[in-house]
Motif scaffolding. Structure first.
Motif, PDB file in Angstrom:
ATOM      1  N   ASP A  25       0.831  -1.204   0.000  1.00  0.00           N
ATOM      2  CA  ASP A  25       0.000   0.000   0.000  1.00  0.00           C
ATOM      3  C   ASP A  25       0.867   1.257   0.000  1.00  0.00           C
ATOM      4  O   ASP A  25       0.602   2.203  -0.735  1.00  0.00           O
ATOM      5  N   ARG A  26       1.924   1.240   0.831  1.00  0.00           N
ATOM      6  CA  ARG A  26       2.834   2.397   0.864  1.00  0.00           C
ATOM      7  C   ARG A  26       3.530   2.588  -0.483  1.00  0.00           C
ATOM      8  O   ARG A  26       3.838   3.704  -0.883  1.00  0.00           O
ATOM      9  N   LEU A  27       3.789   1.480  -1.167  1.00  0.00           N
ATOM     10  CA  LEU A  27       4.431   1.548  -2.478  1.00  0.00           C
ATOM     11  C   LEU A  27       3.437   1.861  -3.596  1.00  0.00           C
ATOM     12  O   LEU A  27       3.843   2.141  -4.726  1.00  0.00           O
ATOM     13  N   GLY A  28       2.151   1.779  -3.286  1.00  0.00           N
ATOM     14  CA  GLY A  28       1.132   2.025  -4.295  1.00  0.00           C
ATOM     15  C   GLY A  28       0.974   0.884  -5.280  1.00  0.00           C
ATOM     16  O   GLY A  28       0.591   1.092  -6.427  1.00  0.00           O
ATOM     17  N   VAL A  29       1.274  -0.336  -4.834  1.00  0.00           N
ATOM     18  CA  VAL A  29       1.204  -1.508  -5.705  1.00  0.00           C
ATOM     19  C   VAL A  29       0.089  -2.433  -5.218  1.00  0.00           C
ATOM     20  O   VAL A  29       0.176  -2.990  -4.124  1.00  0.00           O
ATOM     21  N   PRO A  30      -0.967  -2.614  -6.023  1.00  0.00           N
ATOM     22  CA  PRO A  30      -2.011  -3.568  -5.639  1.00  0.00           C
ATOM     23  C   PRO A  30      -1.470  -4.998  -5.629  1.00  0.00           C
ATOM     24  O   PRO A  30      -0.555  -5.342  -6.384  1.00  0.00           O
ATOM     25  N   VAL A  31      -2.028  -5.830  -4.764  1.00  0.00           N
ATOM     26  CA  VAL A  31      -1.600  -7.232  -4.663  1.00  0.00           C
ATOM     27  C   VAL A  31      -1.716  -7.920  -6.021  1.00  0.00           C
ATOM     28  O   VAL A  31      -0.828  -8.685  -6.409  1.00  0.00           O
ATOM     29  N   SER A  32      -2.771  -7.636  -6.758  1.00  0.00           N
ATOM     30  CA  SER A  32      -2.952  -8.292  -8.059  1.00  0.00           C
ATOM     31  C   SER A  32      -1.818  -7.945  -9.027  1.00  0.00           C
ATOM     32  O   SER A  32      -1.393  -8.795  -9.812  1.00  0.00           O
ATOM     33  N   VAL A  33      -1.316  -6.722  -8.970  1.00  0.00           N
ATOM     34  CA  VAL A  33      -0.198  -6.322  -9.829  1.00  0.00           C
ATOM     35  C   VAL A  33       1.066  -7.070  -9.425  1.00  0.00           C
ATOM     36  O   VAL A  33       1.837  -7.535 -10.273  1.00  0.00           O
ATOM     37  N   LEU A  34       1.277  -7.216  -8.109  1.00  0.00           N
ATOM     38  CA  LEU A  34       2.448  -7.953  -7.632  1.00  0.00           C
ATOM     39  C   LEU A  34       2.399  -9.407  -8.096  1.00  0.00           C
ATOM     40  O   LEU A  34       3.391  -9.931  -8.611  1.00  0.00           O
ATOM     41  N   ILE A  35       1.256 -10.053  -7.939  1.00  0.00           N
ATOM     42  CA  ILE A  35       1.120 -11.455  -8.354  1.00  0.00           C
ATOM     43  C   ILE A  35       1.298 -11.580  -9.857  1.00  0.00           C
ATOM     44  O   ILE A  35       2.002 -12.478 -10.342  1.00  0.00           O
ATOM     45  N   ASP A  36       0.698 -10.686 -10.619  1.00  0.00           N
ATOM     46  CA  ASP A  36       0.835 -10.708 -12.072  1.00  0.00           C
ATOM     47  C   ASP A  36       2.303 -10.562 -12.474  1.00  0.00           C
ATOM     48  O   ASP A  36       2.800 -11.310 -13.324  1.00  0.00           O
ATOM     49  N   SER A  37       3.021  -9.633 -11.838  1.00  0.00           N
ATOM     50  CA  SER A  37       4.436  -9.434 -12.190  1.00  0.00           C
ATOM     51  C   SER A  37       5.275 -10.641 -11.783  1.00  0.00           C
ATOM     52  O   SER A  37       6.218 -11.005 -12.490  1.00  0.00           O
ATOM     53  N   LEU A  38       4.953 -11.268 -10.647  1.00  0.00           N
ATOM     54  CA  LEU A  38       5.661 -12.489 -10.246  1.00  0.00           C
ATOM     55  C   LEU A  38       5.449 -13.588 -11.277  1.00  0.00           C
ATOM     56  O   LEU A  38       6.402 -14.244 -11.707  1.00  0.00           O
ATOM     57  N   TYR A  39       4.217 -13.793 -11.683  1.00  0.00           N
ATOM     58  CA  TYR A  39       3.929 -14.817 -12.692  1.00  0.00           C
ATOM     59  C   TYR A  39       4.684 -14.532 -13.993  1.00  0.00           C
ATOM     60  O   TYR A  39       5.227 -15.429 -14.629  1.00  0.00           O
ATOM     61  N   ARG A  40       4.743 -13.263 -14.395  1.00  0.00           N
ATOM     62  CA  ARG A  40       5.450 -12.898 -15.626  1.00  0.00           C
ATOM     63  C   ARG A  40       6.955 -13.190 -15.506  1.00  0.00           C
ATOM     64  O   ARG A  40       7.575 -13.646 -16.457  1.00  0.00           O
ATOM     65  N   GLN A  41       7.519 -12.909 -14.335  1.00  0.00           N
ATOM     66  CA  GLN A  41       8.934 -13.211 -14.119  1.00  0.00           C
ATOM     67  C   GLN A  41       9.186 -14.715 -14.175  1.00  0.00           C
ATOM     68  O   GLN A  41      10.202 -15.157 -14.716  1.00  0.00           O
ATOM     69  N   ILE A  42       8.280 -15.497 -13.622  1.00  0.00           N
ATOM     70  CA  ILE A  42       8.407 -16.957 -13.682  1.00  0.00           C
ATOM     71  C   ILE A  42       8.418 -17.414 -15.134  1.00  0.00           C
ATOM     72  O   ILE A  42       9.242 -18.237 -15.539  1.00  0.00           O
ATOM     73  N   ILE A  43       7.537 -16.856 -15.939  1.00  0.00           N
ATOM     74  CA  ILE A  43       7.462 -17.215 -17.351  1.00  0.00           C
ATOM     75  C   ILE A  43       8.727 -16.777 -18.086  1.00  0.00           C
ATOM     76  O   ILE A  43       9.327 -17.541 -18.848  1.00  0.00           O
ATOM     77  N   MET A  44       9.175 -15.530 -17.848  1.00  0.00           N
ATOM     78  CA  MET A  44      10.347 -15.008 -18.562  1.00  0.00           C
ATOM     79  C   MET A  44      11.632 -15.745 -18.205  1.00  0.00           C
ATOM     80  O   MET A  44      12.494 -15.965 -19.058  1.00  0.00           O
ATOM     81  N   THR A  45      11.781 -16.134 -16.942  1.00  0.00           N
ATOM     82  CA  THR A  45      13.031 -16.762 -16.505  1.00  0.00           C
ATOM     83  C   THR A  45      12.944 -18.287 -16.461  1.00  0.00           C
ATOM     84  O   THR A  45      13.948 -18.950 -16.237  1.00  0.00           O
ATOM     85  N   ASN A  46      11.732 -18.802 -16.631  1.00  0.00           N
ATOM     86  CA  ASN A  46      11.491 -20.239 -16.514  1.00  0.00           C
ATOM     87  C   ASN A  46      11.984 -20.763 -15.159  1.00  0.00           C
ATOM     88  O   ASN A  46      12.525 -21.855 -15.041  1.00  0.00           O
TER      89      ASN A  46
END
Length: 98
Positions: A25-46
């Motif tokens: 919340d302090r960073l202004g990042v919704p949980v859904s955005v964090l999860i989406d970015s984590l999933y994308r990193q998993i895909i990009m880095t395998n």
């Protein structure tokens, strides 16, 4: 832009959730955005984008009785010499590392 319709459900400890969401919340990042970015990193880095390691901190199970007794005696010696950390400060330091 793709429509986001899939849901992710995870069970976590309430205090862990509260602390993490407070930081997000302090960073202004919704949980859904964090999860989406984590999933994308998993895909990009395998892979998982950070490492899981067992800390190199000795545990009681890995020590002999003699090693444990020496460690405890050293701790007692330090405590008697006033070399310890105030309990409140120690927990504050632990929280910073979590």
């Amino acid at each position: 832009m793709a429509t986001k319709t899939a849901n992710v459900t995870a069970r976590v400890q309430p205090e862990i959730k509260r602390q993490a969401e407070e930081i997000l919340d302090r960073l202004g990042v919704p949980v859904s955005v964090l999860i989406d970015s984590l999933y994308r990193q998993i895909i990009m880095t395998n892979s998982i984008p950070y490492s899981f390691r067992v800390p190199a901190v000795p545990t009681r199970d890995a020590m002999t009785t003699e090693q444990f007794d020496r460690m405890m005696a050293e701790g007692l010696k330090q405590a008697k010499a006033g070399q310890g950390t105030d309990l409140k400060d120690a927990f504050a330091q632990i929280r910073e590392c979590i």
